[in-house]
Design a protein around this motif. Structure first.
Motif, PDB file in Angstrom:
ATOM      1  N   GLN A 145     -20.261   0.093   9.570  1.00  0.00           N
ATOM      2  CA  GLN A 145     -20.522   0.809  10.659  1.00  0.00           C
ATOM      3  C   GLN A 145     -19.083   1.491  11.048  1.00  0.00           C
ATOM      4  O   GLN A 145     -18.994   2.726  11.839  1.00  0.00           O
ATOM      5  CB  GLN A 145     -20.945   0.222  11.798  1.00  0.00           C
ATOM      6  CG  GLN A 145     -22.285  -0.462  11.722  1.00  0.00           C
ATOM      7  CD  GLN A 145     -22.219  -1.775  11.368  1.00  0.00           C
ATOM      8  OE1 GLN A 145     -21.648  -2.224  10.414  1.00  0.00           O
ATOM      9  NE2 GLN A 145     -23.526  -2.605  11.896  1.00  0.00           N
ATOM     10  N   MET A 146     -18.088   0.831  10.710  1.00  0.00           N
ATOM     11  CA  MET A 146     -16.820   1.348  11.024  1.00  0.00           C
ATOM     12  C   MET A 146     -15.962   2.166  10.278  1.00  0.00           C
ATOM     13  O   MET A 146     -15.168   2.764  10.271  1.00  0.00           O
ATOM     14  CB  MET A 146     -15.698   0.191  11.404  1.00  0.00           C
ATOM     15  CG  MET A 146     -15.222  -0.831  10.393  1.00  0.00           C
ATOM     16  SD  MET A 146     -14.519  -2.048  10.952  1.00  0.00           S
ATOM     17  CE  MET A 146     -12.913  -1.354  11.031  1.00  0.00           C
ATOM     18  N   MET A 147     -16.410   2.262   8.960  1.00  0.00           N
ATOM     19  CA  MET A 147     -15.589   2.865   7.701  1.00  0.00           C
ATOM     20  C   MET A 147     -15.603   4.412   7.891  1.00  0.00           C
ATOM     21  O   MET A 147     -14.502   4.718   7.415  1.00  0.00           O
ATOM     22  CB  MET A 147     -16.282   2.400   6.434  1.00  0.00           C
ATOM     23  CG  MET A 147     -16.248   0.895   5.989  1.00  0.00           C
ATOM     24  SD  MET A 147     -14.879   0.078   6.165  1.00  0.00           S
ATOM     25  CE  MET A 147     -14.182   0.217   4.526  1.00  0.00           C
ATOM     26  N   PRO A 148     -16.460   5.031   8.349  1.00  0.00           N
ATOM     27  CA  PRO A 148     -16.447   6.503   8.410  1.00  0.00           C
ATOM     28  C   PRO A 148     -15.255   6.819   9.387  1.00  0.00           C
ATOM     29  O   PRO A 148     -14.560   7.775   9.326  1.00  0.00           O
ATOM     30  CB  PRO A 148     -17.680   6.752   8.800  1.00  0.00           C
ATOM     31  CG  PRO A 148     -18.496   6.014   8.490  1.00  0.00           C
ATOM     32  CD  PRO A 148     -17.944   4.840   8.825  1.00  0.00           C
ATOM     33  N   GLN A 149     -15.339   6.205  10.556  1.00  0.00           N
ATOM     34  CA  GLN A 149     -14.260   6.523  11.896  1.00  0.00           C
ATOM     35  C   GLN A 149     -12.910   6.160  11.075  1.00  0.00           C
ATOM     36  O   GLN A 149     -11.966   6.758  11.362  1.00  0.00           O
ATOM     37  CB  GLN A 149     -14.638   5.803  12.992  1.00  0.00           C
ATOM     38  CG  GLN A 149     -13.769   6.294  14.067  1.00  0.00           C
ATOM     39  CD  GLN A 149     -14.246   5.349  15.451  1.00  0.00           C
ATOM     40  OE1 GLN A 149     -15.439   4.923  15.364  1.00  0.00           O
ATOM     41  NE2 GLN A 149     -13.416   5.475  16.404  1.00  0.00           N
TER      42      GLN A 149
ATOM     43  N   LEU B  67      -7.064   6.890   9.038  1.00  0.00           N
ATOM     44  CA  LEU B  67      -6.304   6.764   8.073  1.00  0.00           C
ATOM     45  C   LEU B  67      -5.662   7.946   7.519  1.00  0.00           C
ATOM     46  O   LEU B  67      -4.506   8.167   7.039  1.00  0.00           O
ATOM     47  CB  LEU B  67      -6.625   5.683   7.062  1.00  0.00           C
ATOM     48  CG  LEU B  67      -7.118   4.216   7.398  1.00  0.00           C
ATOM     49  CD1 LEU B  67      -7.367   3.271   6.467  1.00  0.00           C
ATOM     50  CD2 LEU B  67      -5.585   3.677   7.971  1.00  0.00           C
ATOM     51  N   GLU B  68      -6.757   8.982   6.949  1.00  0.00           N
ATOM     52  CA  GLU B  68      -6.383  10.179   6.676  1.00  0.00           C
ATOM     53  C   GLU B  68      -5.401  11.136   7.459  1.00  0.00           C
ATOM     54  O   GLU B  68      -4.551  11.667   6.889  1.00  0.00           O
ATOM     55  CB  GLU B  68      -7.641  11.017   6.619  1.00  0.00           C
ATOM     56  CG  GLU B  68      -8.449  10.765   5.509  1.00  0.00           C
ATOM     57  CD  GLU B  68      -9.629  11.588   5.123  1.00  0.00           C
ATOM     58  OE1 GLU B  68      -9.843  12.415   6.222  1.00  0.00           O
ATOM     59  OE2 GLU B  68     -10.646  11.391   4.382  1.00  0.00           O
TER      60      GLU B  68
ATOM     61  N   ALA C  19       0.807   6.174   0.237  1.00  0.00           N
ATOM     62  CA  ALA C  19       0.306   5.128   0.708  1.00  0.00           C
ATOM     63  C   ALA C  19      -0.969   4.638  -0.227  1.00  0.00           C
ATOM     64  O   ALA C  19      -1.638   5.391  -0.782  1.00  0.00           O
ATOM     65  CB  ALA C  19      -0.333   5.235   2.290  1.00  0.00           C
ATOM     66  N   ARG C  20      -1.214   3.218  -0.006  1.00  0.00           N
ATOM     67  CA  ARG C  20      -2.394   2.817  -0.987  1.00  0.00           C
ATOM     68  C   ARG C  20      -3.533   1.885   0.071  1.00  0.00           C
ATOM     69  O   ARG C  20      -2.869   1.064   0.996  1.00  0.00           O
ATOM     70  CB  ARG C  20      -2.101   2.096  -1.970  1.00  0.00           C
ATOM     71  CG  ARG C  20      -3.195   1.181  -2.702  1.00  0.00           C
ATOM     72  CD  ARG C  20      -2.889   0.411  -3.898  1.00  0.00           C
ATOM     73  NE  ARG C  20      -2.803   1.526  -5.219  1.00  0.00           N
ATOM     74  CZ  ARG C  20      -2.387   1.237  -6.582  1.00  0.00           C
ATOM     75  NH1 ARG C  20      -2.372  -0.037  -6.752  1.00  0.00           N
ATOM     76  NH2 ARG C  20      -2.322   2.132  -7.094  1.00  0.00           N
TER      77      ARG C  20
ATOM     78  N   SER D  77      -2.344  10.019  -1.952  1.00  0.00           N
ATOM     79  CA  SER D  77      -2.154  11.222  -2.817  1.00  0.00           C
ATOM     80  C   SER D  77      -3.161  11.723  -3.652  1.00  0.00           C
ATOM     81  O   SER D  77      -3.340  12.909  -3.658  1.00  0.00           O
ATOM     82  CB  SER D  77      -0.722  10.895  -3.573  1.00  0.00           C
ATOM     83  OG  SER D  77      -1.132   9.802  -4.600  1.00  0.00           O
ATOM     84  N   THR D  78      -4.000  10.781  -4.118  1.00  0.00           N
ATOM     85  CA  THR D  78      -5.217  11.370  -4.944  1.00  0.00           C
ATOM     86  C   THR D  78      -6.180  11.992  -4.291  1.00  0.00           C
ATOM     87  O   THR D  78      -6.531  13.174  -4.595  1.00  0.00           O
ATOM     88  CB  THR D  78      -5.776  10.182  -5.811  1.00  0.00           C
ATOM     89  OG1 THR D  78      -4.788   9.369  -6.515  1.00  0.00           O
ATOM     90  CG2 THR D  78      -7.090  10.392  -6.432  1.00  0.00           C
ATOM     91  N   PHE D  79      -6.661  11.168  -3.008  1.00  0.00           N
ATOM     92  CA  PHE D  79      -7.793  12.054  -2.400  1.00  0.00           C
ATOM     93  C   PHE D  79      -7.301  13.292  -1.638  1.00  0.00           C
ATOM     94  O   PHE D  79      -8.316  14.340  -1.368  1.00  0.00           O
ATOM     95  CB  PHE D  79      -8.578  11.247  -1.394  1.00  0.00           C
ATOM     96  CG  PHE D  79      -7.832  10.400  -0.092  1.00  0.00           C
ATOM     97  CD1 PHE D  79      -7.607  11.093   0.712  1.00  0.00           C
ATOM     98  CD2 PHE D  79      -7.548   8.850  -0.157  1.00  0.00           C
ATOM     99  CE1 PHE D  79      -6.825  10.633   1.962  1.00  0.00           C
ATOM    100  CE2 PHE D  79      -6.936   8.348   0.511  1.00  0.00           C
ATOM    101  CZ  PHE D  79      -6.642   9.223   1.867  1.00  0.00           C
TER     102      PHE D  79
END
Length: 220
Positions: free
Chosen positions: A163-167, A172-173, A180-181, A211-213
Motif C-alpha cells: 500500500q505504501m510503495m507507490p507513494q 524518493l524520486e 543513490a541506491r 541514475s538508472t531509472f
C-alpha cells in the motif's frame, strides 16, 4: 401452654444461630484468602503492562498506510549486505524495526541511521547497537517516515508493504541524488525496474540505482 412457651424460645435460638452461621454469599467471602486478592492484582497489573507495551506495536497497523513490524530474517539481512558491497556514503533504513539492518551496515563500515515510529523498537535498537559496539555509527530516531527528507543518504533500505510503495516511490524520486541506491525487501516498487534482484521468496531484495531509472525517464 407449654407449647406456646417453647415457640418463642425456638425462634430466639434460630435468630441467634442466624448471627453465628453466615449465608452462602458470606461464607464464600470468608473463605477468600488474601492470596486471591494478591493474585488478582498481579494478573491485572500484568495485563496493563502488556497493553502498554503492545499498543505501540499494534497502533501502526491501524494507520491508513501501515508499516507493521515484521522481523527480518538472517537471509534477508545477508542479501541486503551483499547488495551494499562496494558502496559508500551514509545509509538509512526506513522503518528500521529492531535495528538489525542498521547494525549490520554499521559493522560493514557505513554511517547508518534508522527511522522508526515505534519508540519501544527504537530504544531496543539503541540498546542492541550499544551491545554490539557500533552505537557510534548506528543511530536511531523516532519519526514518521513521511516527515523525513532522505536527500542526504546514498543508500536506502526499505521493508515496506504494497500500500505504501507507490507513494514512497514518488517521494524518493524527488529527494534522492543520482548516485543513490534503493534496496527494497519483501515487496518491489511498482514502476521502477530493478537493476539487481537477489534471494527467493520472502528473502528477495530488489535493488534500484537512481541514475538508472532517471536515465530511462529522460529517454524520448
Amino acid at each position: 401452654m407449654e407449647g406456646g412457651g417453647t415457640l418463642p424460645e425456638a425462634l430466639k435460638e434460630e435468630r441467634q444461630l442466624g448471627h453465628i452461621l453466615p449465608t452462602s454469599s458470606e461464607a464464600s467471602s470468608v473463605k477468600r484468602s488474601p492470596w486471591g486478592f494478591l493474585l488478582t492484582g498481579i494478573v491485572g497489573g500484568a495485563l496493563v503492562a502488556v497493553y502498554a507495551v503492545a499498543t505501540p506495536f499494534i497502533t501502526p497497523a491501524l494507520r491508513k498506510i501501515c508499516l507493521p513490524f515484521v522481523p527480518a530474517t538472517s537471509k534477508q539481512i545477508e542479501n541486503v549486505v551483499k547488495m551494499l558491497r562496494c558502496r559508500r556514503g551514509p545509509l538509512v533504513d526506513i522503518g528500521s524495526g529492531d535495528g538489525r539492518i542498521v547494525i549490520a551496515a554499521a559493522k560493514e563500515g557505513f554511517s547508518a541511521v534508522g527511522y522508526e515510529l515505534n519508540p519501544w523498537l527504537v530504544w531496543y535498537s539503541r540498546y542492541c547497537a550499544w551491545q554490539e559496539g557500533v552505537h557510534g555509527s548506528a543511530r536511531f530516531y523516532i519519526s514518521d517516515l513521511w516527515k523525513v527528507t532522505f536527500s542526504q543518504y546514498s543508500n536506502v533500505v526499505i521493508f515496506g508493504v504494497p500500500q505504501m510503495m507507490p507513494q514512497l516511490e514518488k517521494k524518493l524520486e524527488l529527494e534522492l541524488e543520482d548516485d543513490a541506491r534503493v534496496i527494497a525487501c519483501r515487496f518491489p516498487f511498482p514502476h521502477w525496474i530493478p537493476d539487481h534482484v537477489t534471494g527467493e521468496g520472502i528473502d528477495t531484495v530488489w535493488v534500484y540505482d537512481v541514475s538508472t531509472f532517471r536515465g530511462r525517464e529522460k529517454r524520448p
